[in-house]
Write an enzyme that holds these catalytic residues in place. Sequence first.
Site, PDB file in Angstrom:
ATOM      1  N   GLU A   1      36.219  73.426  -1.844  1.00 51.72           N
ATOM      2  CA  GLU A   1      36.792  72.823  -0.651  1.00 51.72           C
ATOM      3  C   GLU A   1      37.419  72.282  -0.098  1.00 51.72           C
ATOM      4  OE1 GLU A   1      32.935  70.154   2.025  1.00 51.72           O
ATOM      5  OE2 GLU A   1      32.739  70.943   0.314  1.00 51.72           O
TER       6      GLU A   1
ATOM      7  N   GLU B   1      37.426  64.314   7.448  1.00 52.59           N
ATOM      8  CA  GLU B   1      36.242  63.574   7.589  1.00 52.59           C
ATOM      9  C   GLU B   1      36.440  62.040   7.960  1.00 52.59           C
ATOM     10  OE1 GLU B   1      32.771  65.859   4.941  1.00 52.59           O
ATOM     11  OE2 GLU B   1      34.112  64.750   3.699  1.00 52.59           O
TER      12      GLU B   1
END
Length: 257
Positions: free
Chosen positions: A131, A135
């Site tokens: 990943e 964010e």
Amino acid sequence: MTLPLKTTALLATLAAAGPLAAQEGANGTSFVEEFDRLDTARWYVSDGWNNGAHQNCTWSKDAVKAAGGKLTLSFDARPAGDRRYACGEVQTRKRYGYGTYEVRMKSASGPGLNSAFFSYIGPTDKKPHDEIDFEVLGKDTSRVQVNQYIAGKGGNEKLVAVPGGADSGFNDYAFVWRKDRIAYYLNGTLVHEVTDARKLPTNAQKIFLSLWGTDTLSDWMGRFAFAGPATMEVERIAFTAEGGPCQFDGSVACLVN
């Protein structure tokens, strides 16, 4: 767009390295999406489930809207599945490898919410959990968190200041992923670089946009307190394969490739 000398020097280094072979399973090609509509041939809308006990909302197709050059993902107090809240997520149907990933977005605000632009692959696709993240945590929208997971191992977080706040207007977030490094950019400026091979994902990944909330991860995302509907807005998202031509003015890929 004028880039600082440090950024320009890094881009020159990346360009000199030349194209590298794409990862096994990478079947996505370069694209620019400006969301005049939702292209369901490219995007899969998550609907009817959640990602685990930490998530207090159910992915809902009704929380995803695309029209007039904007994708809107919403979070609202509307029962869905076994949760009291509904939230929105889209993901690409194809997997992408080395190249430049870019989004122009405005985050949601509010403690306990997470506005995310990331690439991911994992056990549901019979691959290790790899990943790469941007964010924005709604408890503090003055910063964006970047991070990588490699075979399920994270712990690589870095917080980067977003001048004016990620929820007050649109900002450009980008990462350039190569075999030997990941470089993160905010509004065209290099803000973080990773070259440690132990912290670099290797598996081709899908691209995600999501807005979700939590009742349990308060140390990280803040103590959730619903204060009304929230939205994350996206004006553009793009992927430019390593070595591919520049696709739009101002793209980081214009200088990298």
